[in-house]
Every structure is written in C-alpha cells, then in structure tokens.
Design a protein around this motif. Structure first.
Motif, mmCIF file in Angstrom:
data_model
loop_
_atom_site.group_PDB
_atom_site.id
_atom_site.type_symbol
_atom_site.label_atom_id
_atom_site.label_comp_id
_atom_site.label_asym_id
_atom_site.label_seq_id
_atom_site.Cartn_x
_atom_site.Cartn_y
_atom_site.Cartn_z
ATOM 1 N N MET A 1 1.828 -3.342 6.396
ATOM 2 C CA MET A 1 1.225 -3.805 8.171
ATOM 3 C C MET A 1 2.721 -3.056 8.092
ATOM 4 S SD MET A 1 0.832 -7.310 10.184
ATOM 5 C CE MET A 1 2.722 -7.985 10.225
ATOM 6 N N ARG A 2 2.896 -2.544 9.378
ATOM 7 C CA ARG A 2 3.724 -1.900 10.355
ATOM 8 C C ARG A 2 4.677 -2.638 11.434
ATOM 9 N NH1 ARG A 2 4.468 2.983 8.283
ATOM 10 N NH2 ARG A 2 5.242 4.455 10.330
ATOM 11 N N ILE A 3 5.149 -2.932 11.647
ATOM 12 C CA ILE A 3 5.555 -3.848 13.127
ATOM 13 C C ILE A 3 7.643 -3.488 13.929
ATOM 14 C CG2 ILE A 3 6.569 -6.246 14.022
ATOM 15 C CD1 ILE A 3 5.329 -5.711 10.043
ATOM 16 N N SER A 31 5.684 -4.894 4.269
ATOM 17 C CA SER A 31 5.561 -4.974 5.919
ATOM 18 C C SER A 31 6.748 -3.907 5.444
ATOM 19 C CB SER A 31 5.584 -5.626 6.638
ATOM 20 O OG SER A 31 4.383 -6.683 6.619
ATOM 21 N N ARG A 92 3.266 4.783 14.332
ATOM 22 C CA ARG A 92 2.139 3.413 14.079
ATOM 23 C C ARG A 92 2.317 1.975 14.046
ATOM 24 N NH1 ARG A 92 -0.975 5.751 9.841
ATOM 25 N NH2 ARG A 92 0.704 6.688 9.458
ATOM 26 N N PRO A 93 2.649 1.399 14.915
ATOM 27 C CA PRO A 93 2.677 -0.155 14.112
ATOM 28 C C PRO A 93 1.591 -1.116 14.169
ATOM 29 C CG PRO A 93 3.543 -0.009 16.475
ATOM 30 C CD PRO A 93 2.974 1.397 16.426
ATOM 31 N N ASP A 94 1.043 -1.838 14.139
ATOM 32 C CA ASP A 94 0.289 -2.938 14.210
ATOM 33 C C ASP A 94 0.241 -3.332 15.308
ATOM 34 O OD1 ASP A 94 -1.990 -1.759 11.509
ATOM 35 O OD2 ASP A 94 0.527 -2.471 10.262
ATOM 36 N N ILE A 95 1.617 -3.971 15.451
ATOM 37 C CA ILE A 95 2.013 -5.134 16.094
ATOM 38 C C ILE A 95 3.271 -4.828 16.792
ATOM 39 C CG2 ILE A 95 3.375 -6.797 14.628
ATOM 40 C CD1 ILE A 95 1.812 -8.882 16.556
ATOM 41 N N ILE A 116 -1.829 -1.770 22.045
ATOM 42 C CA ILE A 116 -1.596 -2.043 20.452
ATOM 43 C C ILE A 116 -1.228 -3.874 20.583
ATOM 44 C CG2 ILE A 116 0.192 -1.824 18.947
ATOM 45 C CD1 ILE A 116 0.177 1.134 19.286
ATOM 46 N N VAL A 368 -2.673 -9.837 14.449
ATOM 47 C CA VAL A 368 -3.637 -8.524 14.041
ATOM 48 C C VAL A 368 -4.319 -8.497 13.636
ATOM 49 C CG1 VAL A 368 -2.913 -6.308 11.475
ATOM 50 C CG2 VAL A 368 -0.705 -7.662 13.675
ATOM 51 N N ARG A 369 -4.980 -9.569 12.643
ATOM 52 C CA ARG A 369 -6.419 -9.753 12.106
ATOM 53 C C ARG A 369 -7.538 -9.548 12.384
ATOM 54 N NH1 ARG A 369 -3.543 -13.815 7.892
ATOM 55 N NH2 ARG A 369 -2.912 -11.994 6.342
#
Length: 370
Positions: A1-3, A31, A92-95, A116, A368-369
C-alpha cells in the motif's frame, strides 16, 4: 500500500502523522510512505530524522483578517495545488491522510479531486480553518474529541478516534521514569511544562511555587521551562534566595527529551492544553492543572481543557487569571487531598484513547479496501 501523509508547522501536527504511519506499517507491512510538508516547518528537520521520505511544496497560511498578504497567499495556493497534484500523480497513493497545518490544504484537495481516498485528523474541539474547508471534500474525518463532531456538517463522515500518541507514552513505566529522572518514589511528583517552547506566564507563577514547596518532604517538582526562559528563571530563583540545589525536591530543566518517562512518573501535571499533550495525559490517566494558551486560534486550547474539567479530570486556570498564589493554592489543595487526586486520575484515564493511532490506521485500510 502507498500512503501520503501531510501535516506540518508544529510537532503537534507532525508527530501524530508519524505515529499513524507506524500504526499502518504494523497492519500493512511493506507499505510505502511519503510525507508532504514545507521547507520552513519543523517537518523539514523531523521527518527525515524519523526515517521517512519527505517532499515539500510552497504554501503559506491565511491570516485571520483581510490583508494584501492573503491576496498573495491565494495566488500562491493555486501554484501549491498544482505542485500537490504533481506529487500525488507521481507517487500514486492508495490514500492520503492530513494531520493539520495549512500544508494539508492543497495536498488533500488535490487528492480528493483526483478521487483518491482521503482522511483528515482533527485534533481539537474547535476545528482549524484548513480542516473546516477540507471537510467538504474528504471521505472521512477522524476527530480527537467527540465534541468536535458538531462543528462539521456531515456527521456521516466523522469518526471519533481520539488523538494518536507515541507508543512509548504507554510503554514507559513509573519505576523507569523515577530512576531516569532521579526522583523519589515516596514523594508526590508534580510535572510542570508549557510545551516545547515553554510558557512564560507559567514559569513566572512557579517562583511562588518554589518559595512554598522548596524542601517539602511530601512533594517533588520537575519543571521544564523551555529553552528561551531557562536562564531567566534560574536567575530569578537565585535573586529570590531559593537554593534549588539544596532543596532536595526541585528539578529544573530547559527541555526534556524523555517526556514519556516524565509522564509515567507524574502524579499531577501543570500543562498548557494542546491536543496531543492532553491525549498523552489522559492515556496515562494523570490528573491535571491546565492553563490554556490564550492566543491559540479560536481559543481552541481552552475548549480542549474544558472537556477534561467537565469530566472531573482537570482544574482549569485561565492565563489571564493565573497568579503564583493561585497556582500554589491549587497544587497545595490537591496534594493535601489524595482522594481527590486519585478520582481525577481515574476520570482522566476514562477519557484516554491510547489505541487512537491503531483506530485511524484501521479506518484508512478499510477506506482503501472499500
């Protein structure tokens, strides 16, 4: 995961972001994190030292009045929004999570416009102007005080998590604190601090406290003055004829790097009312005398302090009403009444949310999920 995490200016915005990042790392190993701040804020020094990657944007906060500076700030914000969008697009973060400070504005807004998932963490009872604006765009608002919910128009977005605190605040033990700080287990320990920079009004009032309690067999005082006031206070103590070195119960320091150990050893604290400091105090269940900083935006420190007072965890003294005599009498009354001190400690502990960072991390993962 990218934060991506954004928060800056003061330690009260930066350390919660670091704590949240580490909580997420435990739940989602591997992460990747990117912190976004400014070159001028404390984050430029703190974040790299904590082992995280930092990138910066050019942004400044709005003044709370009409001014030409605000006009310039608005134009600069357009540029910072473009910078933030480029950072978000590249990483390109997930959150994206914001923990306060004006730097959060363009970062969270850019992420939200790019669809996002976003979270802001509001630490105080009275939300800051940046978070009030961002609340319209983000997916979730993690609030430090339940009382803050009424200041946001979308109750479906707000989640009461409490404020994130460093793990070492809870892992430190009383015995470790007493040994590390050279304190006596048989005395009531009063910890006095006005924040990392100190508080002149509290420091000045402490002169009467020294006169009253120097050499007292029941109480010991650990006073953190702040770097700027230390020499002045020590000089005034000498002028007053108080010999700290011979008192046997007073320790004065300009700064304390191991505050978690001091909190673990404390039976009573005399503090300002910053949100993170109070989160640590209540997590440890320590009774408090609170003197809110009177110039905090929206007077938010007093609102924070009144929550503890209403729940029986603290006594609040307004800065304008603070005198040495009043502080002496308040400390003396509490020290003379162990039952009241114990009851305040229990009330403080009920307000504590030591799991706040984990709850925010779980909230982020769930978002995110989903």
């Amino acid at each position: 995961m990218r934060i991506i995490l954004s928060g800056g200016g003061t330690g009260g915005h930066i350390y919660p972001a670091i704590t949240i990042a580490r909580a997420i790392a435990k739940l989602a190993p591997g992460s990747e994190f990117l912190f976004v701040g400014t070159k001028q804020g404390l984050e430029a020094d703190i974040i790299p030292k904590e082992g995280f990657r930092l990138t910066t944007i050019e942004v400044r906060g709005l003044e709370r009045r009409l001014s030409w500076n605000n006009v310039r700030t608005i134009f600069q914000t357009v540029g910072s929004l473009w910078q933030a969008r480029q950072i978000v697009k590249s990483f390109r973060p997930d959150i994206v999570i914001g923990t306060g400070g004006y730097v959060c504005g363009p970062v969270l807004l850019a992420a939200s416009l790019m669809r996002i998932p976003t979270i802001i963490q509001e630490q105080n009872v009275i939300p800051g102007i940046t978070n009030r604006i961002l609340a319209r765009f983000v997916n979730k608002i993690a609030i430090g005080y339940a009382e803050a919910a009424k200041h946001f128009s979308r109750p479906d977005k707000t989640v009461f998590t409490g404020n994130p605190i460093r793990p070492e605040v809870m892992s430190a033990t009383r015995s470790e604190g007493l040994v590390a700080l050279g304190l006596d287990d048989n005395k009531i320990t009063v910890l006095v601090a006005g924040g990392s920079r100190g508080a002149r009004s509290i420091n000045t009032a402490m002169l009467d406290v020294y006169r009253r309690f120097s050499g007292d067999k029941k109480i010991q005082i650990l006073h953190v003055t702040g770097q700027s006031d230390y020499n002045s206070i020590v000089g005034k103590i000498k002028q007053a004829g108080i010999e700290i070195s011979k008192s046997g119960n007073i320790t004065i320091k300009p700064y304390l790097y191991n505050m978690p150990l001091a909190l673990a050893a404390a039976d009573l604290v005399v503090f300002r009312a910053g949100a993170i400091g109070l989160a640590e105090v209540t997590a440890r269940g320590v009774p408090a005398i609170l003197i809110p900083y009177p110039y905090a935006a929206e007077n938010h420190q007093e609102y924070n302090a009144r929550v503890l007072e209403k729940n029986g965890a603290a006594i609040v003294i307004r800065d304008s009403e603070l005198t040495g005599e009043k502080l002496v009498n308040t400390i003396a009354d509490l020290v003379a009444c162990p039952e009241k001190l114990r009851a305040m400690g229990q009330a403080s502990g009920k307000l504590g949310r030591p799991q706040a960072a984990d709850d925010i991390a779980k909230l982020a993962l769930a978002l995110v999920r989903s």
